[in-house]
Design a protein around this motif. Structure first.
Motif, mmCIF file in Angstrom:
data_model
loop_
_atom_site.group_PDB
_atom_site.id
_atom_site.type_symbol
_atom_site.label_atom_id
_atom_site.label_comp_id
_atom_site.label_asym_id
_atom_site.label_seq_id
_atom_site.Cartn_x
_atom_site.Cartn_y
_atom_site.Cartn_z
ATOM 1 N N PHE A 49 -19.392 -16.988 -38.421
ATOM 2 C CA PHE A 49 -18.008 -17.168 -38.090
ATOM 3 C C PHE A 49 -17.657 -18.507 -38.214
ATOM 4 C CE2 PHE A 49 -14.478 -17.314 -34.639
ATOM 5 C CZ PHE A 49 -13.709 -16.795 -35.478
ATOM 6 N N LEU A 50 -18.404 -19.414 -37.416
ATOM 7 C CA LEU A 50 -17.948 -20.873 -37.396
ATOM 8 C C LEU A 50 -17.841 -21.272 -38.919
ATOM 9 C CD1 LEU A 50 -20.261 -22.077 -34.689
ATOM 10 C CD2 LEU A 50 -17.700 -21.595 -34.466
ATOM 11 N N ARG A 51 -18.505 -20.918 -40.037
ATOM 12 C CA ARG A 51 -18.695 -21.147 -41.213
ATOM 13 C C ARG A 51 -17.518 -20.645 -41.882
ATOM 14 N NH1 ARG A 51 -23.022 -18.659 -42.845
ATOM 15 N NH2 ARG A 51 -22.020 -17.320 -44.404
ATOM 16 N N ALA A 52 -16.913 -19.402 -41.337
ATOM 17 C CA ALA A 52 -15.441 -18.956 -42.058
ATOM 18 C C ALA A 52 -14.351 -19.818 -41.478
ATOM 19 C CB ALA A 52 -15.465 -17.536 -41.453
ATOM 20 N N ILE A 53 -14.458 -20.193 -40.278
ATOM 21 C CA ILE A 53 -13.488 -21.239 -39.755
ATOM 22 C C ILE A 53 -13.466 -22.540 -40.649
ATOM 23 C CG2 ILE A 53 -12.814 -22.643 -37.982
ATOM 24 C CD1 ILE A 53 -13.976 -20.385 -36.119
ATOM 25 N N GLU A 54 -14.567 -22.960 -40.870
ATOM 26 C CA GLU A 54 -14.636 -24.260 -41.568
ATOM 27 C C GLU A 54 -14.294 -24.132 -42.934
ATOM 28 O OE1 GLU A 54 -18.227 -26.937 -43.643
ATOM 29 O OE2 GLU A 54 -18.572 -26.047 -41.345
ATOM 30 N N ILE A 55 -14.589 -22.830 -43.746
ATOM 31 C CA ILE A 55 -13.882 -22.541 -44.782
ATOM 32 C C ILE A 55 -12.547 -22.560 -44.914
ATOM 33 C CG2 ILE A 55 -13.826 -20.773 -46.727
ATOM 34 C CD1 ILE A 55 -16.964 -20.294 -46.222
ATOM 35 N N LEU A 109 -6.617 -21.865 -36.527
ATOM 36 C CA LEU A 109 -5.334 -21.686 -36.724
ATOM 37 C C LEU A 109 -4.964 -20.996 -38.281
ATOM 38 C CD1 LEU A 109 -2.279 -21.528 -36.123
ATOM 39 C CD2 LEU A 109 -2.117 -23.995 -36.955
ATOM 40 N N ARG A 110 -5.654 -21.818 -39.197
ATOM 41 C CA ARG A 110 -5.500 -21.117 -40.578
ATOM 42 C C ARG A 110 -6.173 -19.991 -40.823
ATOM 43 N NH1 ARG A 110 -2.629 -20.500 -44.768
ATOM 44 N NH2 ARG A 110 -3.440 -20.497 -46.672
ATOM 45 N N LEU A 111 -7.316 -19.875 -40.386
ATOM 46 C CA LEU A 111 -7.942 -18.680 -40.528
ATOM 47 C C LEU A 111 -7.214 -17.392 -39.887
ATOM 48 C CD1 LEU A 111 -10.642 -16.943 -41.290
ATOM 49 C CD2 LEU A 111 -11.525 -17.311 -39.136
ATOM 50 N N ALA A 112 -6.672 -17.600 -38.555
ATOM 51 C CA ALA A 112 -5.709 -16.613 -37.964
ATOM 52 C C ALA A 112 -4.394 -16.196 -39.089
ATOM 53 C CB ALA A 112 -5.260 -17.172 -36.770
ATOM 54 N N GLU A 113 -3.921 -17.341 -39.686
ATOM 55 C CA GLU A 113 -2.762 -17.022 -40.528
ATOM 56 C C GLU A 113 -3.433 -16.223 -41.669
ATOM 57 O OE1 GLU A 113 -1.597 -20.847 -41.365
ATOM 58 O OE2 GLU A 113 -0.308 -21.182 -39.466
#
Length: 114
Positions: free
Chosen positions: A4-10, A15-19
């Motif tokens: 999940f942290l890797r997904a956030i980093e990507i 905020l961008r992941l939520a969007e």
């Protein structure tokens, strides 16, 4: 949680992941705090970041769900039809012991039924 942290980093940020996946901006932070991503959001995260559902939630039988989805692609209405089933299983405590014989989707009513 590393996935999940890797997904956030990507994605660039929570905020961008939520969007990207269409959830409230505070939601990824809540998932990080709880150390668990709800299974119904994993496909959207995979689609947007490439981080596989199997990495985000290794406790969910994705291979069964993916093969079920492939068999049903002939009908647009059937794509994703197994999500309500998955959600109900997760809400019942993640009981996947009998997943091999479980019906993976809603019943299709006959033409005359309304």
């Amino acid at each position: 949680m590393e996935a999940f942290l890797r997904a956030i980093e990507i994605a660039g940020s929570r905020l961008r992941l939520a969007e990207l996946i269409g959830v409230a901006t505070s939601t990824p932070g809540m998932w990080a705090f709880r150390k668990k991503v709800p299974a119904e959001h994993c496909p959207a995260i995979e689609r947007e970041t490439g981080v596989r559902c199997e990495e985000l939630r290794p406790d969910v039988p994705w291979e069964v769900l993916r093969s079920s989805s492939k068999r049903r692609r002939s009908s647009k209405a059937a794509v994703g039809a197994w999500w309500p089933w998955l959600r109900s299983c997760l809400l019942m405590g993640g009981a996947f012991a009998d997943v091999g014989s479980a019906r993976l989707g809603p019943e299709v009513p006959s033409q005359g039924a309304r």
